[in-house]
Design a protein around this motif. Structure first.
Motif, PDB file in Angstrom:
ATOM      1  N   LEU A  37       0.824  -1.197   0.000  1.00  0.00           N
ATOM      2  CA  LEU A  37       0.000   0.000   0.000  1.00  0.00           C
ATOM      3  C   LEU A  37       0.865   1.257   0.000  1.00  0.00           C
ATOM      4  N   ASP A  38       1.954   1.264   0.772  1.00  0.00           N
ATOM      5  CA  ASP A  38       2.872   2.405   0.795  1.00  0.00           C
ATOM      6  C   ASP A  38       3.442   2.678  -0.591  1.00  0.00           C
ATOM      7  N   SER A  39       3.801   1.625  -1.314  1.00  0.00           N
ATOM      8  CA  SER A  39       4.352   1.766  -2.660  1.00  0.00           C
ATOM      9  C   SER A  39       3.317   2.366  -3.607  1.00  0.00           C
ATOM     10  N   ILE A  40       2.091   1.895  -3.532  1.00  0.00           N
ATOM     11  CA  ILE A  40       1.026   2.403  -4.397  1.00  0.00           C
ATOM     12  C   ILE A  40       0.758   3.878  -4.099  1.00  0.00           C
ATOM     13  N   ILE A  41       0.718   4.245  -2.818  1.00  0.00           N
ATOM     14  CA  ILE A  41       0.485   5.640  -2.438  1.00  0.00           C
ATOM     15  C   ILE A  41       1.600   6.526  -2.965  1.00  0.00           C
ATOM     16  N   SER A  42       2.846   6.077  -2.864  1.00  0.00           N
ATOM     17  CA  SER A  42       3.977   6.860  -3.375  1.00  0.00           C
ATOM     18  C   SER A  42       3.851   7.083  -4.878  1.00  0.00           C
ATOM     19  N   GLN A  43       3.482   6.051  -5.619  1.00  0.00           N
ATOM     20  CA  GLN A  43       3.310   6.170  -7.063  1.00  0.00           C
ATOM     21  C   GLN A  43       2.182   7.139  -7.401  1.00  0.00           C
ATOM     22  N   LEU A  44       1.072   7.058  -6.662  1.00  0.00           N
ATOM     23  CA  LEU A  44      -0.053   7.958  -6.909  1.00  0.00           C
ATOM     24  C   LEU A  44       0.307   9.406  -6.593  1.00  0.00           C
TER      25      LEU A  44
END
Length: 59
Positions: A37-44
């Motif tokens: 989830l942290d990775s997805i948030i960073s990408q977004l």
């Protein structure tokens, strides 16, 4: 069964109210690991940061 709940307390309440859950054998797993989830948030955040703001013209 997938339950979308806001908290552990809400999960317990929903499970308590489902009488069939008393007889079922259960395994609980999150649908996503927090590090994913942290990775997805960073990408977004990167994508959102590159978008023009309202009223801003592209160069």
């Amino acid at each position: 069964m997938v339950l979308d709940v806001a908290s552990n307390e809400e999960l317990q309440q929903v499970l308590f109210l489902l009488l069939s859950m008393l007889l079922a054998q259960r395994t609980f797993r999150p649908l996503m690991e927090m590090k994913s989830l942290d990775s997805i948030i960073s990408q977004l955040q990167i994508i959102a940061g590159s978008m023009p703001k309202p009223g801003e013209k592209k160069p």
